[in-house]
Design a protein around this motif. Structure first.
Motif, PDB file in Angstrom:
ATOM      1  N   TYR A   1      44.815  40.560  47.377  1.00 44.68           N
ATOM      2  CA  TYR A   1      45.055  41.865  46.780  1.00 44.68           C
ATOM      3  C   TYR A   1      43.845  42.257  45.937  1.00 44.68           C
ATOM      4  CZ  TYR A   1      49.884  40.581  47.843  1.00 44.68           C
ATOM      5  OH  TYR A   1      51.020  40.176  48.479  1.00 44.68           O
ATOM      6  N   GLY A   2      43.511  43.526  45.958  1.00 43.80           N
ATOM      7  CA  GLY A   2      42.446  44.033  45.115  1.00 43.80           C
ATOM      8  C   GLY A   2      42.902  45.270  44.375  1.00 43.80           C
ATOM      9  N   TYR A   3      42.293  45.545  43.255  1.00 49.29           N
ATOM     10  CA  TYR A   3      42.636  46.732  42.482  1.00 49.29           C
ATOM     11  C   TYR A   3      41.399  47.239  41.765  1.00 49.29           C
ATOM     12  CZ  TYR A   3      42.690  43.508  38.514  1.00 49.29           C
ATOM     13  OH  TYR A   3      42.339  42.562  37.580  1.00 49.29           O
ATOM     14  N   ALA A   4      41.411  48.526  41.427  1.00 47.47           N
ATOM     15  CA  ALA A   4      40.302  49.136  40.699  1.00 47.47           C
ATOM     16  C   ALA A   4      40.843  50.337  39.946  1.00 47.47           C
ATOM     17  CB  ALA A   4      39.179  49.547  41.653  1.00 47.47           C
ATOM     18  N   GLY A   5      40.202  50.662  38.841  1.00 43.34           N
ATOM     19  CA  GLY A   5      40.615  51.809  38.051  1.00 43.34           C
ATOM     20  C   GLY A   5      39.473  52.304  37.191  1.00 43.34           C
ATOM     21  N   VAL A   6      39.559  53.553  36.798  1.00 38.99           N
ATOM     22  CA  VAL A   6      38.557  54.152  35.926  1.00 38.99           C
ATOM     23  C   VAL A   6      39.289  55.011  34.899  1.00 38.99           C
ATOM     24  CG1 VAL A   6      38.216  56.135  37.470  1.00 38.99           C
ATOM     25  CG2 VAL A   6      36.429  55.517  35.843  1.00 38.99           C
ATOM     26  N   THR A   7      38.832  54.984  33.660  1.00 39.19           N
ATOM     27  CA  THR A   7      39.542  55.681  32.584  1.00 39.19           C
ATOM     28  C   THR A   7      39.176  57.153  32.479  1.00 39.19           C
ATOM     29  OG1 THR A   7      37.840  55.061  30.976  1.00 39.19           O
ATOM     30  CG2 THR A   7      39.696  53.561  31.240  1.00 39.19           C
TER      31      THR A   7
ATOM     32  N   GLN B   1      35.385  53.496  31.169  1.00 34.93           N
ATOM     33  CA  GLN B   1      35.636  52.121  31.557  1.00 34.93           C
ATOM     34  C   GLN B   1      35.969  52.052  33.042  1.00 34.93           C
ATOM     35  OE1 GLN B   1      35.479  49.452  29.367  1.00 34.93           O
ATOM     36  NE2 GLN B   1      34.869  50.856  27.733  1.00 34.93           N
ATOM     37  N   PHE B   2      35.304  51.129  33.705  1.00 31.65           N
ATOM     38  CA  PHE B   2      35.618  50.825  35.104  1.00 31.65           C
ATOM     39  C   PHE B   2      36.160  49.409  35.157  1.00 31.65           C
ATOM     40  CE2 PHE B   2      34.391  48.748  39.074  1.00 31.65           C
ATOM     41  CZ  PHE B   2      35.035  49.566  39.992  1.00 31.65           C
ATOM     42  N   LEU B   3      37.316  49.247  35.782  1.00 33.54           N
ATOM     43  CA  LEU B   3      37.958  47.950  35.855  1.00 33.54           C
ATOM     44  C   LEU B   3      38.284  47.632  37.305  1.00 33.54           C
ATOM     45  CD1 LEU B   3      39.539  49.808  33.402  1.00 33.54           C
ATOM     46  CD2 LEU B   3      40.007  47.477  32.662  1.00 33.54           C
ATOM     47  N   SER B   4      38.070  46.396  37.692  1.00 34.54           N
ATOM     48  CA  SER B   4      38.415  45.979  39.048  1.00 34.54           C
ATOM     49  C   SER B   4      38.711  44.489  39.046  1.00 34.54           C
ATOM     50  CB  SER B   4      37.276  46.290  40.033  1.00 34.54           C
ATOM     51  OG  SER B   4      36.137  45.517  39.730  1.00 34.54           O
ATOM     52  N   GLY B   5      39.384  44.065  40.080  1.00 32.31           N
ATOM     53  CA  GLY B   5      39.723  42.655  40.180  1.00 32.31           C
ATOM     54  C   GLY B   5      40.284  42.309  41.538  1.00 32.31           C
TER      55      GLY B   5
ATOM     56  N   GLY C   1      52.229  27.338  42.976  1.00 27.87           N
ATOM     57  CA  GLY C   1      51.165  27.939  43.761  1.00 27.87           C
ATOM     58  C   GLY C   1      49.851  27.968  43.000  1.00 27.87           C
ATOM     59  N   ALA C   2      48.894  28.668  43.576  1.00 26.03           N
ATOM     60  CA  ALA C   2      47.555  28.779  42.986  1.00 26.03           C
ATOM     61  C   ALA C   2      47.029  30.178  43.246  1.00 26.03           C
ATOM     62  CB  ALA C   2      46.610  27.735  43.567  1.00 26.03           C
ATOM     63  N   GLN C   3      46.061  30.583  42.437  1.00 21.60           N
ATOM     64  CA  GLN C   3      45.532  31.929  42.547  1.00 21.60           C
ATOM     65  C   GLN C   3      44.092  31.980  42.024  1.00 21.60           C
ATOM     66  OE1 GLN C   3      47.397  36.326  41.844  1.00 21.60           O
ATOM     67  NE2 GLN C   3      47.679  34.889  40.180  1.00 21.60           N
ATOM     68  N   GLU C   4      43.221  32.648  42.763  1.00 17.14           N
ATOM     69  CA  GLU C   4      41.849  32.902  42.330  1.00 17.14           C
ATOM     70  C   GLU C   4      41.794  34.310  41.740  1.00 17.14           C
ATOM     71  OE1 GLU C   4      39.333  30.674  42.663  1.00 17.14           O
ATOM     72  OE2 GLU C   4      40.560  29.185  43.709  1.00 17.14           O
ATOM     73  N   ARG C   5      41.096  34.457  40.580  1.00 16.20           N
ATOM     74  CA  ARG C   5      41.153  35.744  39.880  1.00 16.20           C
ATOM     75  C   ARG C   5      39.779  36.162  39.339  1.00 16.20           C
ATOM     76  NH1 ARG C   5      46.084  35.751  35.697  1.00 16.20           N
ATOM     77  NH2 ARG C   5      44.956  37.654  35.206  1.00 16.20           N
ATOM     78  N   PRO C   6      38.906  36.723  40.145  1.00 19.31           N
ATOM     79  CA  PRO C   6      37.701  37.354  39.598  1.00 19.31           C
ATOM     80  C   PRO C   6      38.040  38.739  39.053  1.00 19.31           C
ATOM     81  CG  PRO C   6      37.683  37.437  41.992  1.00 19.31           C
ATOM     82  CD  PRO C   6      38.915  36.664  41.612  1.00 19.31           C
ATOM     83  N   GLU C   7      37.512  39.057  37.876  1.00 23.85           N
ATOM     84  CA  GLU C   7      37.818  40.325  37.220  1.00 23.85           C
ATOM     85  C   GLU C   7      36.554  40.895  36.590  1.00 23.85           C
ATOM     86  OE1 GLU C   7      42.417  39.425  35.867  1.00 23.85           O
ATOM     87  OE2 GLU C   7      40.778  38.717  34.601  1.00 23.85           O
ATOM     88  N   LEU C   8      36.485  42.221  36.519  1.00 26.43           N
ATOM     89  CA  LEU C   8      35.315  42.900  35.973  1.00 26.43           C
ATOM     90  C   LEU C   8      35.751  44.103  35.152  1.00 26.43           C
ATOM     91  CD1 LEU C   8      32.231  43.662  35.857  1.00 26.43           C
ATOM     92  CD2 LEU C   8      32.634  44.967  37.968  1.00 26.43           C
TER      93      LEU C   8
ATOM     94  N   THR D   1      33.195  40.160  32.287  1.00 20.10           N
ATOM     95  CA  THR D   1      33.627  39.687  33.598  1.00 20.10           C
ATOM     96  C   THR D   1      33.920  38.200  33.534  1.00 20.10           C
ATOM     97  OG1 THR D   1      33.001  39.513  35.941  1.00 20.10           O
ATOM     98  CG2 THR D   1      31.239  39.280  34.325  1.00 20.10           C
ATOM     99  N   ASN D   2      34.876  37.765  34.316  1.00 20.32           N
ATOM    100  CA  ASN D   2      35.185  36.345  34.363  1.00 20.32           C
ATOM    101  C   ASN D   2      35.799  35.989  35.711  1.00 20.32           C
ATOM    102  OD1 ASN D   2      38.381  35.853  34.021  1.00 20.32           O
ATOM    103  ND2 ASN D   2      37.785  37.674  32.862  1.00 20.32           N
ATOM    104  N   TYR D   3      35.664  34.724  36.056  1.00 23.90           N
ATOM    105  CA  TYR D   3      36.258  34.186  37.275  1.00 23.90           C
ATOM    106  C   TYR D   3      37.173  33.044  36.845  1.00 23.90           C
ATOM    107  CZ  TYR D   3      36.661  32.707  42.156  1.00 23.90           C
ATOM    108  OH  TYR D   3      37.143  32.412  43.404  1.00 23.90           O
TER     109      TYR D   3
END
Length: 325
Positions: A58-64, A98-102, A123-130, A163-165
Protein backbone atom coordinates in the motif's frame (compact mmCIF):
# COMPACT_ATOMS: atom_id res chain seq x y z
CA UNK A 1 19.71 11.86 18.49
CA UNK A 2 16.25 13.28 19.01
CA UNK A 3 13.61 10.67 19.78
CA UNK A 4 11.17 10.38 16.92
CA UNK A 5 7.55 9.82 17.90
CA UNK A 6 4.62 8.99 15.70
CA UNK A 7 1.03 9.21 16.84
CA UNK A 8 -1.97 8.61 14.65
CA UNK A 9 -5.66 8.57 15.49
CA UNK A 10 -7.96 7.10 12.88
CA UNK A 11 -11.75 7.29 13.06
CA UNK A 12 -14.20 5.74 10.62
CA UNK A 13 -17.98 5.95 11.02
CA UNK A 14 -20.39 4.09 8.77
CA UNK A 15 -22.50 7.18 8.08
CA UNK A 16 -22.15 10.05 5.61
CA UNK A 17 -18.54 11.21 5.88
CA UNK A 18 -16.68 14.23 4.52
CA UNK A 19 -12.91 13.85 4.37
CA UNK A 20 -9.89 14.37 2.15
CA UNK A 21 -8.98 10.71 2.41
CA UNK A 22 -11.23 7.69 2.81
CA UNK A 23 -9.26 5.69 5.35
CA UNK A 24 -11.04 2.45 4.52
CA UNK A 25 -9.91 2.91 0.93
CA UNK A 26 -6.30 2.57 1.98
CA UNK A 27 -6.83 -1.07 2.86
CA UNK A 28 -8.89 -3.74 1.16
CA UNK A 29 -12.33 -4.03 2.73
CA UNK A 30 -12.45 -7.58 1.47
CA UNK A 31 -9.99 -8.57 4.17
CA UNK A 32 -10.36 -7.52 7.79
CA UNK A 33 -6.83 -8.73 8.43
CA UNK A 34 -5.75 -5.72 6.33
CA UNK A 35 -8.23 -3.37 8.00
CA UNK A 36 -6.64 -4.35 11.31
CA UNK A 37 -3.60 -2.29 10.30
CA UNK A 38 -5.74 0.76 11.04
CA UNK A 39 -8.29 -0.66 13.46
CA UNK A 40 -6.86 -3.52 15.51
CA UNK A 41 -10.33 -4.53 16.73
CA UNK A 42 -11.20 -5.68 13.17
CA UNK A 43 -8.91 -8.67 13.58
CA UNK A 44 -10.92 -11.89 13.33
CA UNK A 45 -14.15 -10.37 12.01
CA UNK A 46 -13.95 -12.55 8.92
CA UNK A 47 -15.73 -15.90 9.26
CA UNK A 48 -12.60 -17.84 8.24
CA UNK A 49 -10.91 -19.68 11.09
CA UNK A 50 -7.42 -18.99 9.70
CA UNK A 51 -6.30 -16.21 7.38
CA UNK A 52 -2.90 -15.90 5.73
CA UNK A 53 -2.16 -12.69 3.85
CA UNK A 54 1.07 -12.70 1.80
CA UNK A 55 2.76 -9.72 0.12
CA UNK A 56 0.46 -6.74 0.45
CA UNK A 57 1.63 -3.35 -0.77
CA UNK A 58 0.00 0.00 0.00
CA UNK A 59 1.16 3.53 -0.71
CA UNK A 60 -0.16 6.92 0.28
CA UNK A 61 0.66 10.58 -0.32
CA UNK A 62 -0.75 13.92 0.74
CA UNK A 63 -0.08 17.63 0.56
CA UNK A 64 -1.33 20.31 2.95
CA UNK A 65 -1.51 23.22 0.51
CA UNK A 66 -3.99 21.83 -2.01
CA UNK A 67 -7.33 20.16 -1.54
CA UNK A 68 -8.56 17.16 -3.46
CA UNK A 69 -10.50 19.22 -6.03
CA UNK A 70 -7.47 21.37 -6.87
CA UNK A 71 -5.34 18.27 -7.38
CA UNK A 72 -8.05 16.68 -9.53
CA UNK A 73 -8.27 19.82 -11.69
CA UNK A 74 -4.52 19.70 -12.26
CA UNK A 75 -4.66 16.04 -13.25
CA UNK A 76 -7.62 16.61 -15.60
CA UNK A 77 -6.03 19.58 -17.38
CA UNK A 78 -4.56 18.73 -20.78
CA UNK A 79 -1.96 21.44 -20.37
CA UNK A 80 -1.07 24.20 -17.92
CA UNK A 81 -0.86 27.84 -18.94
CA UNK A 82 0.81 30.69 -17.11
CA UNK A 83 -2.39 31.62 -15.29
CA UNK A 84 -2.77 28.06 -13.99
CA UNK A 85 0.78 28.07 -12.63
CA UNK A 86 0.33 31.52 -11.06
CA UNK A 87 -2.84 30.32 -9.32
CA UNK A 88 -1.01 27.22 -8.15
CA UNK A 89 1.86 29.29 -6.73
CA UNK A 90 -0.64 31.53 -4.97
CA UNK A 91 -2.34 28.50 -3.41
CA UNK A 92 0.93 27.13 -2.05
CA UNK A 93 2.49 30.49 -1.29
CA UNK A 94 2.28 30.00 2.46
CA UNK A 95 5.02 29.07 4.86
CA UNK A 96 3.76 25.64 5.88
CA UNK A 97 3.62 23.51 2.74
CA UNK A 98 3.99 19.90 3.73
CA UNK A 99 4.28 16.89 1.46
CA UNK A 100 3.84 13.51 3.10
CA UNK A 101 4.16 10.05 1.61
CA UNK A 102 4.78 6.52 2.71
CA UNK A 103 4.63 2.85 1.86
CA UNK A 104 3.33 -0.14 3.79
CA UNK A 105 4.79 -3.39 2.54
CA UNK A 106 3.48 -6.41 4.42
CA UNK A 107 5.28 -9.64 3.53
CA UNK A 108 3.16 -11.72 5.90
CA UNK A 109 0.02 -11.32 8.02
CA UNK A 110 -1.60 -14.24 9.83
CA UNK A 111 -4.84 -14.25 11.84
CA UNK A 112 -6.78 -17.06 13.47
CA UNK A 113 -10.02 -17.21 15.42
CA UNK A 114 -10.62 -19.05 18.68
CA UNK A 115 -14.33 -19.53 19.08
CA UNK A 116 -16.70 -16.72 18.10
CA UNK A 117 -15.26 -13.94 20.25
CA UNK A 118 -11.48 -14.15 20.25
CA UNK A 119 -8.80 -13.78 17.57
CA UNK A 120 -5.02 -13.59 17.49
CA UNK A 121 -2.53 -12.68 14.79
CA UNK A 122 1.07 -11.91 13.95
CA UNK A 123 3.01 -10.44 11.06
CA UNK A 124 5.62 -7.99 9.82
CA UNK A 125 5.61 -4.72 7.95
CA UNK A 126 8.14 -2.48 6.17
CA UNK A 127 7.44 1.25 6.58
CA UNK A 128 9.44 3.89 4.67
CA UNK A 129 8.00 7.35 5.31
CA UNK A 130 8.79 10.88 4.13
CA UNK A 131 7.75 14.36 5.21
CA UNK A 132 9.11 17.29 3.22
CA UNK A 133 8.24 20.92 3.82
CA UNK A 134 9.12 24.06 1.90
CA UNK A 135 7.94 27.63 1.50
CA UNK A 136 6.26 28.98 -1.60
CA UNK A 137 9.24 31.22 -2.40
CA UNK A 138 11.33 28.26 -3.48
CA UNK A 139 8.74 27.06 -5.99
CA UNK A 140 8.18 30.58 -7.29
CA UNK A 141 11.92 30.92 -7.95
CA UNK A 142 11.89 27.66 -9.90
CA UNK A 143 9.05 28.95 -12.06
CA UNK A 144 10.17 32.53 -12.64
CA UNK A 145 13.93 31.94 -12.66
CA UNK A 146 16.51 33.95 -10.78
CA UNK A 147 16.96 36.44 -13.66
CA UNK A 148 13.93 38.37 -12.42
CA UNK A 149 15.66 39.02 -9.09
CA UNK A 150 18.95 40.62 -10.22
CA UNK A 151 20.53 42.58 -7.37
CA UNK A 152 18.04 41.11 -4.87
CA UNK A 153 18.23 38.53 -2.14
CA UNK A 154 15.34 36.08 -2.33
CA UNK A 155 14.32 34.23 0.82
CA UNK A 156 13.64 30.64 -0.15
CA UNK A 157 12.20 29.97 3.27
CA UNK A 158 12.55 27.13 5.70
CA UNK A 159 13.14 23.68 4.27
CA UNK A 160 12.12 20.72 6.43
CA UNK A 161 12.99 17.07 5.91
CA UNK A 162 11.94 14.17 8.10
CA UNK A 163 12.25 10.66 6.74
CA UNK A 164 12.71 7.23 8.25
CA UNK A 165 12.66 3.57 7.32
CA UNK A 166 11.16 1.36 9.98
CA UNK A 167 10.38 -2.34 10.24
CA UNK A 168 7.85 -3.73 12.67
CA UNK A 169 7.09 -7.22 13.95
CA UNK A 170 3.81 -7.56 15.78
CA UNK A 171 1.50 -9.84 17.70
CA UNK A 172 -2.16 -8.88 17.92
CA UNK A 173 -5.37 -9.86 19.64
CA UNK A 174 -9.04 -8.89 19.56
CA UNK A 175 -12.00 -9.83 21.73
CA UNK A 176 -15.76 -9.23 21.58
CA UNK A 177 -16.81 -8.08 25.05
CA UNK A 178 -20.46 -7.74 23.98
CA UNK A 179 -21.91 -9.94 21.24
CA UNK A 180 -25.68 -9.45 21.37
CA UNK A 181 -27.94 -9.41 18.33
CA UNK A 182 -28.60 -5.66 18.47
CA UNK A 183 -25.34 -4.58 20.03
CA UNK A 184 -21.73 -5.63 19.53
CA UNK A 185 -18.62 -4.18 21.16
CA UNK A 186 -15.15 -5.38 20.26
CA UNK A 187 -11.68 -4.27 21.37
CA UNK A 188 -8.25 -5.10 20.02
CA UNK A 189 -4.59 -4.24 20.25
CA UNK A 190 -1.11 -4.87 18.88
CA UNK A 191 2.27 -5.09 20.55
CA UNK A 192 5.04 -4.24 18.10
CA UNK A 193 8.81 -4.52 18.08
CA UNK A 194 10.11 -1.58 16.05
CA UNK A 195 13.41 -1.66 14.19
CA UNK A 196 14.62 1.69 12.88
CA UNK A 197 16.74 1.00 9.81
CA UNK A 198 17.59 4.64 9.23
CA UNK A 199 16.37 8.21 9.59
CA UNK A 200 17.12 11.78 8.55
CA UNK A 201 15.76 14.62 10.67
CA UNK A 202 16.34 18.18 9.43
CA UNK A 203 13.75 20.42 11.09
CA UNK A 204 15.16 23.86 10.41
CA UNK A 205 17.09 24.81 7.26
CA UNK A 206 17.11 28.34 5.90
CA UNK A 207 18.23 29.25 2.38
CA UNK A 208 18.46 32.60 0.58
CA UNK A 209 19.71 33.38 -2.92
CA UNK A 210 21.42 36.56 -4.06
CA UNK A 211 21.79 37.15 -7.81
CA UNK A 212 24.51 39.59 -8.88
CA UNK A 213 22.85 42.31 -11.04
CA UNK A 214 24.73 41.23 -14.17
CA UNK A 215 24.37 37.54 -13.39
CA UNK A 216 28.10 37.04 -12.85
CA UNK A 217 27.59 34.91 -9.77
CA UNK A 218 25.01 33.52 -7.37
CA UNK A 219 25.38 33.57 -3.59
CA UNK A 220 23.56 30.85 -1.67
CA UNK A 221 23.24 31.92 1.96
CA UNK A 222 22.30 28.91 4.01
CA UNK A 223 22.02 27.49 7.48
CA UNK A 224 21.23 23.86 8.10
CA UNK A 225 21.05 21.35 10.92
CA UNK A 226 20.60 17.68 10.18
CA UNK A 227 20.58 14.54 12.33
CA UNK A 228 21.14 11.19 10.65
CA UNK A 229 20.88 7.64 11.97
CA UNK A 230 22.25 4.84 9.80
CA UNK A 231 22.53 1.04 10.06
CA UNK A 232 26.25 1.24 9.23
CA UNK A 233 29.32 3.30 10.06
CA UNK A 234 30.05 5.77 7.25
CA UNK A 235 33.75 5.70 8.20
CA UNK A 236 34.07 2.04 7.32
CA UNK A 237 36.22 1.50 4.25
CA UNK A 238 33.80 -1.13 3.00
CA UNK A 239 30.13 -0.63 3.77
CA UNK A 240 28.19 -3.89 3.60
CA UNK A 241 24.42 -3.73 3.27
CA UNK A 242 22.52 -5.81 5.80
CA UNK A 243 18.73 -5.27 5.70
CA UNK A 244 18.35 -6.55 9.26
CA UNK A 245 20.83 -4.17 10.88
CA UNK A 246 19.26 -1.23 12.66
CA UNK A 247 20.13 2.22 13.94
CA UNK A 248 17.67 1.96 16.82
CA UNK A 249 15.00 -0.25 18.37
CA UNK A 250 11.87 0.20 20.48
CA UNK A 251 8.36 -1.04 21.21
CA UNK A 252 5.02 0.27 19.99
CA UNK A 253 1.33 -0.27 20.71
CA UNK A 254 -1.86 -0.04 18.64
CA UNK A 255 -5.29 0.08 20.28
CA UNK A 256 -8.72 -0.10 18.73
CA UNK A 257 -12.39 -0.66 19.27
CA UNK A 258 -15.60 -0.85 17.29
CA UNK A 259 -19.26 -0.81 18.21
CA UNK A 260 -22.40 -1.83 16.36
CA UNK A 261 -25.86 -0.76 17.47
CA UNK A 262 -28.50 -1.91 15.04
CA UNK A 263 -27.52 -0.65 11.57
CA UNK A 264 -25.08 1.92 12.98
CA UNK A 265 -21.42 1.10 13.46
CA UNK A 266 -18.25 2.98 14.26
CA UNK A 267 -14.56 2.22 14.74
CA UNK A 268 -11.74 3.96 16.58
CA UNK A 269 -8.06 3.23 16.09
CA UNK A 270 -5.04 4.66 17.89
CA UNK A 271 -1.85 3.65 16.11
CA UNK A 272 1.87 3.91 16.73
CA UNK A 273 1.99 4.75 20.41
CA UNK A 274 5.71 4.61 21.01
CA UNK A 275 8.87 5.73 19.28
CA UNK A 276 12.27 4.68 18.02
CA UNK A 277 15.38 6.07 19.65
CA UNK A 278 18.21 6.14 17.12
CA UNK A 279 21.40 5.51 19.09
CA UNK A 280 23.63 3.57 16.65
CA UNK A 281 25.77 5.33 14.05
CA UNK A 282 24.21 8.73 14.68
CA UNK A 283 25.70 11.75 12.90
CA UNK A 284 24.92 15.42 13.44
CA UNK A 285 25.65 17.99 10.74
CA UNK A 286 25.35 21.75 11.05
CA UNK A 287 26.66 24.70 9.11
CA UNK A 288 25.94 28.36 8.40
CA UNK A 289 27.77 29.91 5.46
CA UNK A 290 27.59 31.41 1.96
CA UNK A 291 28.36 29.43 -1.16
CA UNK A 292 29.22 31.40 -4.30
CA UNK A 293 28.57 29.83 -7.69
CA UNK A 294 30.44 31.54 -10.52
CA UNK A 295 29.46 29.12 -13.25
CA UNK A 296 31.52 26.75 -15.38
CA UNK A 297 33.59 27.38 -18.49
CA UNK A 298 32.08 26.14 -21.76
CA UNK A 299 34.02 26.09 -25.02
CA UNK A 300 33.64 24.69 -28.55
CA UNK A 301 29.88 24.85 -28.28
CA UNK A 302 29.49 24.17 -32.01
CA UNK A 303 32.29 21.66 -32.43
CA UNK A 304 32.66 19.10 -29.65
CA UNK A 305 31.26 20.76 -26.53
CA UNK A 306 33.81 21.01 -23.72
CA UNK A 307 33.00 21.91 -20.12
CA UNK A 308 35.68 22.95 -17.64
CA UNK A 309 34.23 22.55 -14.18
CA UNK A 310 37.50 22.15 -12.26
CA UNK A 311 37.06 25.46 -10.42
CA UNK A 312 33.53 24.53 -9.42
CA UNK A 313 34.61 21.07 -8.23
CA UNK A 314 37.44 22.62 -6.22
CA UNK A 315 34.98 24.97 -4.53
CA UNK A 316 32.65 22.09 -3.66
CA UNK A 317 35.55 20.07 -2.27
CA UNK A 318 36.65 22.93 -0.04
CA UNK A 319 33.13 23.31 1.34
CA UNK A 320 32.82 19.60 1.88
CA UNK A 321 36.06 19.43 3.86
CA UNK A 322 34.93 22.36 6.01
CA UNK A 323 31.72 20.65 7.08
CA UNK A 324 31.59 19.68 10.72
CA UNK A 325 30.22 16.39 11.91
Amino acid sequence: MKRLFTFTISIAIALSTWAQVDLTGLYSNNSNISNANLFSSHLGLDPATVQVDIINFYGYAGVTSLNRQQLQDLLDANQLNNEDVDNLLQAIGGTDNQFLSGIRFQPLNVAFRIGDKMAFGFGAQERPELRFGLDGGFLELLWRGNGAYGGETVDLGNLVLNTNYMREYYVAGAYSIIAEENMKVRVGGRLKVLQGSGAVYAPDNEVSLYTEPDGRYLDFIYRYRMNVGLPFDIDDEEVSFDPFRSAGNAFGIDLGGNIEIGSWQGSLGISDLGGVRYNNNVYNYFRSDTFRFEGVEVSNALDGLQVNDSAFIATLTAYDEANER
